[in-house]
Enzyme design. Structure first.
Site, PDB file in Angstrom:
ATOM      1  N   SER A  46       0.851  -1.190   0.000  1.00  0.00           N
ATOM      2  CA  SER A  46       0.000   0.000   0.000  1.00  0.00           C
ATOM      3  C   SER A  46       0.887   1.239   0.000  1.00  0.00           C
ATOM      4  O   SER A  46       2.079   1.171   0.300  1.00  0.00           O
ATOM      5  CB  SER A  46      -0.886   0.008   1.239  1.00  0.00           C
ATOM      6  OG  SER A  46      -0.198   0.594   2.316  1.00  0.00           O
ATOM      7  N   LYS A  47       0.265   2.345  -0.352  1.00  0.00           N
ATOM      8  CA  LYS A  47       1.025   3.600  -0.413  1.00  0.00           C
ATOM      9  C   LYS A  47       1.544   3.986   0.969  1.00  0.00           C
ATOM     10  O   LYS A  47       2.467   4.783   1.096  1.00  0.00           O
ATOM     11  CB  LYS A  47       0.155   4.716  -0.971  1.00  0.00           C
ATOM     12  CG  LYS A  47       0.000   4.600  -2.468  1.00  0.00           C
ATOM     13  CD  LYS A  47      -0.673   5.810  -3.067  1.00  0.00           C
ATOM     14  CE  LYS A  47      -0.796   5.613  -4.562  1.00  0.00           C
ATOM     15  NZ  LYS A  47      -2.018   6.168  -5.116  1.00  0.00           N
ATOM     16  N   ARG A  48       0.918   3.434   1.989  1.00  0.00           N
ATOM     17  CA  ARG A  48       1.327   3.790   3.358  1.00  0.00           C
ATOM     18  C   ARG A  48       2.521   2.977   3.842  1.00  0.00           C
ATOM     19  O   ARG A  48       3.118   3.283   4.845  1.00  0.00           O
ATOM     20  CB  ARG A  48       0.145   3.624   4.311  1.00  0.00           C
ATOM     21  CG  ARG A  48      -0.933   4.660   4.126  1.00  0.00           C
ATOM     22  CD  ARG A  48      -2.010   4.520   5.176  1.00  0.00           C
ATOM     23  NE  ARG A  48      -2.544   3.167   5.215  1.00  0.00           N
ATOM     24  CZ  ARG A  48      -3.460   2.706   4.370  1.00  0.00           C
ATOM     25  NH1 ARG A  48      -3.940   3.488   3.421  1.00  0.00           N
ATOM     26  NH2 ARG A  48      -3.901   1.464   4.460  1.00  0.00           N
ATOM     27  N   HIS A  49       2.866   1.918   3.121  1.00  0.00           N
ATOM     28  CA  HIS A  49       4.038   1.120   3.504  1.00  0.00           C
ATOM     29  C   HIS A  49       5.256   2.038   3.396  1.00  0.00           C
ATOM     30  O   HIS A  49       5.515   2.602   2.330  1.00  0.00           O
ATOM     31  CB  HIS A  49       4.154  -0.051   2.522  1.00  0.00           C
ATOM     32  CG  HIS A  49       5.178  -1.066   2.903  1.00  0.00           C
ATOM     33  ND1 HIS A  49       6.519  -0.794   2.895  1.00  0.00           N
ATOM     34  CD2 HIS A  49       5.065  -2.355   3.291  1.00  0.00           C
ATOM     35  CE1 HIS A  49       7.178  -1.874   3.265  1.00  0.00           C
ATOM     36  NE2 HIS A  49       6.315  -2.835   3.508  1.00  0.00           N
ATOM     37  N   ASN A  71       7.752   4.647  -0.734  1.00  0.00           N
ATOM     38  CA  ASN A  71       8.050   5.973  -1.284  1.00  0.00           C
ATOM     39  C   ASN A  71       9.536   6.258  -1.390  1.00  0.00           C
ATOM     40  O   ASN A  71      10.298   5.973  -0.465  1.00  0.00           O
ATOM     41  CB  ASN A  71       7.405   7.043  -0.395  1.00  0.00           C
ATOM     42  CG  ASN A  71       5.921   6.819  -0.318  1.00  0.00           C
ATOM     43  OD1 ASN A  71       5.266   6.604  -1.335  1.00  0.00           O
ATOM     44  ND2 ASN A  71       5.390   6.801   0.904  1.00  0.00           N
TER      45      ASN A  71
END
Ligand code: GLU
Length: 589
Positions: A301-304, A308
């Site tokens: 997920s983008k939150r992992h 980023n």
């Protein structure tokens, strides 16, 4: 504190690593693939690599920033192009204008360059197949959509979004397929022309085949969906092409030979192949690489935090370490050598990808960080850009913060300022060159194993002088009572004078290489006598000299220490130690 080796919070501690690691899917087993149009006399014939130069592309949509998965895609395509002496192209797929993110394009260039990748053609560097932004190629897509309409392989669809929505709802309520019902298929070409000419809004739909297309993939082999495609849109009502259409038109126009992309695109590939067939074009070869998933086998997920680029950048991860980490997410070097520079990856690249989901474990990242730190600090010529950004500049900041803390201006550090003397002259910008001194100190030391703060702490007396009080206190650790100089009982003062004379008279250059033989001799001349055995401890001079120069701190070899400190500072430290050892400090002499 900037952690430079370890993510401070292990993200997937204890992760078992890759889920699948079989490499049965070799390029050589694929037969009957159409030849690509691009040909060249340069044949490289590497095992598991296509013959001849490959043209590959990375085609992100500027609707978000580069992340671990897209970096990996870019890297694989880059490697295939470089490994075959081909070209790597950057193309911006910006046809979904409603989802564009303002700074995505510039961030993309910055992040890719930060990672160490470069491209031969792209929006910012140009190239003979440009423009490389899809929003600037609308005429080309229009012409191709028109061609398919003329050839009756596509048709105009005048249905409004609300018509389509109503149809979907109704079909859903009756448990029927919600695919396009083919309403406009029956409109005659004449009526279609007429309605278009009078300005009715329309989309263009592709007349899909009645049976699902079969595609060949270098990783997934033969792939066929259970159902045929619906008549999908190739040109939207706003005049922009859909992803599928622009992607195919551009891959053909840009002479792309190989498409490596995430497995999430496999499901779209039959549409693409149908379009290639409709135009009578050879499709490129496709390799769909495994999805990146977390420990729970869910799509990252983008939150992992490890997704980023900004996380890697702020944690001080070295770009080559990140590339090394990323390249092994679905590809295996095959020769048991997992630490690789980008050039080494190019050298050993093959199309042996892992099929299936890839579990991302952050556990391996610190290992690659350590390995690449070691390489960076020893390689010649030094990579000044990386060394400066990742080591020299941050260390200089740490040192200047510690200096400020001495006067109470800055308290956030791990070193007790009372243990520190003045900055060594070479660390003062007026008298020396701190940046090149820090670099030399780093290269002389063992690769740092934890944080840069602890590196500075462990090597503090390379940067600061040893205060008298510290020397006095640490003198207790050395058994100066039983000292012998050239086999005769001697005082510590005699021994230091002996060392000072030897080094003072040492002809230039003041380098570790030149000093080491003398150092060895001098160290051997000074011995301690082991109190219990009564035997002399050989090379006691090293221990003695480490006290003189570094207050007995660990650190680089003494030859390197002396070279770093310089002759003047070395002699100065010898003189101070002589005073301390003779018990004459403060008493005047
Ligand atoms: N624009 C697509 C993306 O954002 C490209 C997919 C492909 O490589 O074909 O990932």
């Amino acid at each position: 504190m900037r952690a430079f080796l370890l993510p401070r919070r292990p993200i997937c501690a204890g992760c078992a690593g890759w889920r699948l690691s079989s490499f049965r899917h070799q390029l050589s087993t694929l037969s009957g693939q159409p030849q690509t149009r691009y040909s060249s006399s340069k044949s490289l014939s590497k095992p598991n690599l296509p013959q001849g130069p490959c043209r590959t592309r990375f085609a992100p949509s500027p609707t978000g920033y580069l992340h671990l998965g897209s970096l990996r895609t870019a890297l694989f395509n880059y490697l295939l192009a470089r490994a075959t002496n081909g070209q790597f192209i950057l193309r911006l797929e910006d046809t979904d204008q409603s989802r564009l993110v303002g700074d995505a394009e510039t961030r993309l260039y910055d992040d890719l360059r930060w990672a160490g990748l470069s491209w031969d053609e792209g929006p910012d560097v140009g190239g003979r197949f440009g423009p490389y932004r899809q929003s600037q190629r609308l005429k080309l897509y229009d012409a191709h959509a028109d061609r398919l309409v003329q050839e009756e392989k596509a048709y105009r669809c005048f249905c409004s979004p609300s018509d389509l929505e109503a149809h979907k709802k109704q079909a859903h309520e009756h448990g029927l397929p919600t695919t396009y019902p083919g309403t406009c298929l029956s409109i005659s070409p004449e009526e279609s022309e007429e309605r278009a000419a009078r300005g009715d809004r329309y989309a263009v739909r592709f007349k899909s085949a009645k049976a699902p297309a079969v595609i060949q993939d270098l990783v997934y082999k033969r792939y066929r969906k259970a159902e045929p495609e619906e008549d999908f849109i190739i040109r939207k009502r706003d005049g922009f092409p859909t992803y599928h259409f622009a992607n195919v038109v551009d891959d053909h126009a840009m002479e792309i030979t190989h498409v490596i992309r995430g497995a999430e695109w496999l499901i779209s590939t039959p549409k693409h192949v149908e379009l290639y067939n409709a135009f009578g074009w050879q499709p490129p070869k496709f390799a769909h690489v495994g999805l990146l998933v977390n420990m729970e086998r869910q799509k990252l997920s983008k939150r992992h935090p490890g997704v980023n680029m900004s996380w890697y950048q702020s944690e001080g991860v070295l770009p080559p370490a990140l590339l090394n980490f990323a390249v092994l997410l679905g590809w295996h070097q095959g020769r048991g050598k997992d630490v690789m520079s980008l050039d080494e990856m190019v050298e050993s690249f093959s199309l042996k990808f892992t099929k299936g989901d890839i579990v991302v474990s952050m556990d391996k990242l610190p290992y690659f960080q350590r390995q690449h730190t070691g390489r960076l600090l020893t390689e010649d010529p030094p990579n000044m850009t990386l060394l400066t950004a990742h080591f020299v500049d941050p260390i200089e900041t740490i040192i200047s913060n510690i200096e400020s803390s001495k006067s109470g201006e800055h308290m956030d550090n791990n070193i007790d300022p009372s243990l520190l003397g003045d900055l060594v002259p070479t660390m003062s910008p007026e008298q020396g060159n701190p940046q090149s001194y820090i670099l030399k100190a780093l290269r002389a030391s063992r690769p740092p194993t934890s944080t840069l703060e602890s590196f500075v702490g462990d090597n503090k007396y390379l940067f600061w002088t040893v205060p008298q009080t510290v020397l006095e206190e640490r003198l207790n650790d050395i058994d100066i009572e039983n000292l012998a100089l050239e086999s005769k009982p001697a005082t510590a003062g005699d021994s230091i004078t002996f060392l000072e004379t030897a080094f003072r008279n040492k002809p230039a250059p003041w380098t570790a290489e030149n000093l080491n033989p003398l150092l060895k001799k001098a160290a051997a001349a000074i011995t301690f006598v082991d109190k219990t055995s009564g035997r002399a401890v050989e090379t006691g001079g090293y221990s003695f000299l480490r006290w003189v120069l570094l207050g007995r701190d660990k650190g680089p070899g003494l030859g390197d220490v002396m070279e770093l400190l310089g002759k003047e500072e070395t002699i100065r430290r010898l003189q101070l130690a002589s005073k301390v050892a003779s018990g004459r400090v403060g008493g005047g002499d």
